[in-house]
Design a protein around this motif. Structure first.
Motif, PDB file in Angstrom:
ATOM      1  N   ARG A 296      11.976  24.211  66.727  1.00 17.81           N
ATOM      2  CA  ARG A 296      12.678  25.502  67.450  1.00 17.81           C
ATOM      3  C   ARG A 296      13.075  26.381  66.928  1.00 17.81           C
ATOM      4  O   ARG A 296      14.189  26.955  67.092  1.00 17.81           O
TER       5      ARG A 296
ATOM      6  N   GLN B 241      18.600  26.908  75.218  1.00 19.94           N
ATOM      7  CA  GLN B 241      17.297  26.224  75.243  1.00 19.94           C
ATOM      8  C   GLN B 241      16.578  25.532  74.482  1.00 19.94           C
ATOM      9  O   GLN B 241      16.170  24.402  74.296  1.00 19.94           O
TER      10      GLN B 241
ATOM     11  N   ARG C 212       8.594  29.169  66.389  1.00 23.34           N
ATOM     12  CA  ARG C 212       8.373  29.233  67.519  1.00 23.34           C
ATOM     13  C   ARG C 212       7.536  30.756  67.723  1.00 23.34           C
ATOM     14  O   ARG C 212       6.654  30.868  69.476  1.00 23.34           O
TER      15      ARG C 212
ATOM     16  N   THR D  37       9.986  30.405  76.514  1.00 24.09           N
ATOM     17  CA  THR D  37      10.017  29.347  77.551  1.00 24.09           C
ATOM     18  C   THR D  37       8.608  29.478  78.814  1.00 24.09           C
ATOM     19  O   THR D  37       8.606  28.527  78.693  1.00 24.09           O
TER      20      THR D  37
END
Length: 341
Positions: free
Chosen positions: A75, A103, A132, A319
């Motif tokens: 995350r 998100q 990430r 994403t």
């Protein structure tokens, strides 16, 4: 018949894990991760040697598949800003944090101070933490950036493009068009001989703005002489603007406006003009239109960068993992005209 049993190394029975290495070396898993990722300044030479010896004895090999899986689940998103003293970068960082939180992602914010060595230190640490994604609010060329480019961790460049790869994942405005817009407005106001004060040209944003302004005035028949294009070697933009205005006054070259490649540069130049008994009030242009301008700079016309939309664009790039998806987000800008004092 007597059978002799041979003790198996973890690598013989099954692939050694990072926990096995940490146990063998007598250190934490985090220390092993840092050593393996090249963050030598976080451990003593003796510790580094013990970790490397344990790696060799256990024949430890990091699992790329396992790392990729963990990376997708992470995350953590690292945001490396070139200068958080600049209100523009602070506003973009705030917008990004909100969008990432929506998100379900967590942002870690670091200030590189436009220093390649410091940028590399943060890159090593973020790679060790298996971030990430890594977002650059103004990247500079550095060895570690060359190393991580093209690796499993997505790199997203905001405002400035990747100094080593122009076709990078990018969020920002069309800086060349913004420069042309400033030049067109100045020409329409009767300005014919502006002084152009710029930050270091290693920045793609600065370079595009400078080239566009110079090209526009030349195309209109009013080329800007080299003596009126200044980029003093000052690290802070406020000091850069102040020093450039001082050079202009001492040089005595006539000019009828100031065009600065950033608002903080314009602030510094305006401060020198206010303090000097010999300087005349001139139209001043900037880029960024930071949130303080309406309050403290009613004399500054500036290109508005839409900070509030940057964060959502960054989050979308992180994403969105579709193959062949557009990885460029060029956002709209507009010139905010203000009357000079």
């Amino acid at each position: 018949m007597t059978m002799r049993r041979t003790a198996l190394k973890p690598a013989d029975a099954q692939q050694a894990s990072i926990a096995n290495v940490a146990e063998r070396a007598g250190v934490s898993i985090a220390t092993v991760s840092r050593v393996l990722n090249g963050i030598a300044n976080k451990a003593s030479a003796e510790t580094v040697a013990r970790v490397r010896q344990a790696v060799a004895e256990l024949d430890y090999r990091p699992s790329s598949a396992g790392k990729s899986l963990r990376q997708r689940q992470s995350r953590l998103v690292a945001v490396l800003a070139a200068n958080l003293a600049n209100p523009t970068m602070a506003a973009i960082a705030a917008s990004t944090e909100v969008a990432l939180r929506e998100q379900g992602l967590v942002m870690v914010l670091c200030d590189t101070h436009d220093d390649p060595m410091l940028q590399d230190e943060y890159l090593r640490e973020m790679r060790a933490q298996q971030a990430r994604a890594i977002v650059f609010l103004g990247a500079v060329a550095s060895p570690m950036l060359d190393l991580v480019r093209g690796g499993p961790t997505p790199l997203i460049f905001v405002n400035r493009r990747d100094p080593g790869e122009p076709n990078c994942d990018f969020v920002g405005i069309d800086n060349a068009q913004a420069g042309r817009d400033v030049a067109a407005h100045a020409l329409a106001q009767g300005i014919r001989r502006p002084a152009l004060i710029h930050a270091p040209l290693a920045s793609s944003a600065t370079r595009a703005r400078v080239e566009a302004v110079i090209g526009s005035f030349a195309a209109a028949g009013f080329p800007i002489p080299p003596s009126l294009v200044l980029g003093p070697a000052e690290k802070e933009h406020l000091a850069l603007g102040y020093a450039a205005a001082n050079l202009l006054e001492r040089g005595g070259a006539e000019h009828d406006a100031l065009i600065c490649t950033g608002d903080l540069i314009a602030f510094g130049a305006h401060r020198f003009i206010e303090e000097s008994p010999h300087s005349a009030s001139l139209p001043i242009y900037g880029f960024d239109d930071n949130p303080l301008n309406d309050w403290v700079a009613p004399w500054l016309s500036s290109v508005l960068i839409p900070y509030g939309t940057f964060g959502r664009a960054v989050a979308e790039l992180i994403t969105d993992d579709r193959e062949g998806a557009d990885r460029q987000r060029v956002l709209p800008h507009r010139l905010i005209e203000r009357r000079r004092s």
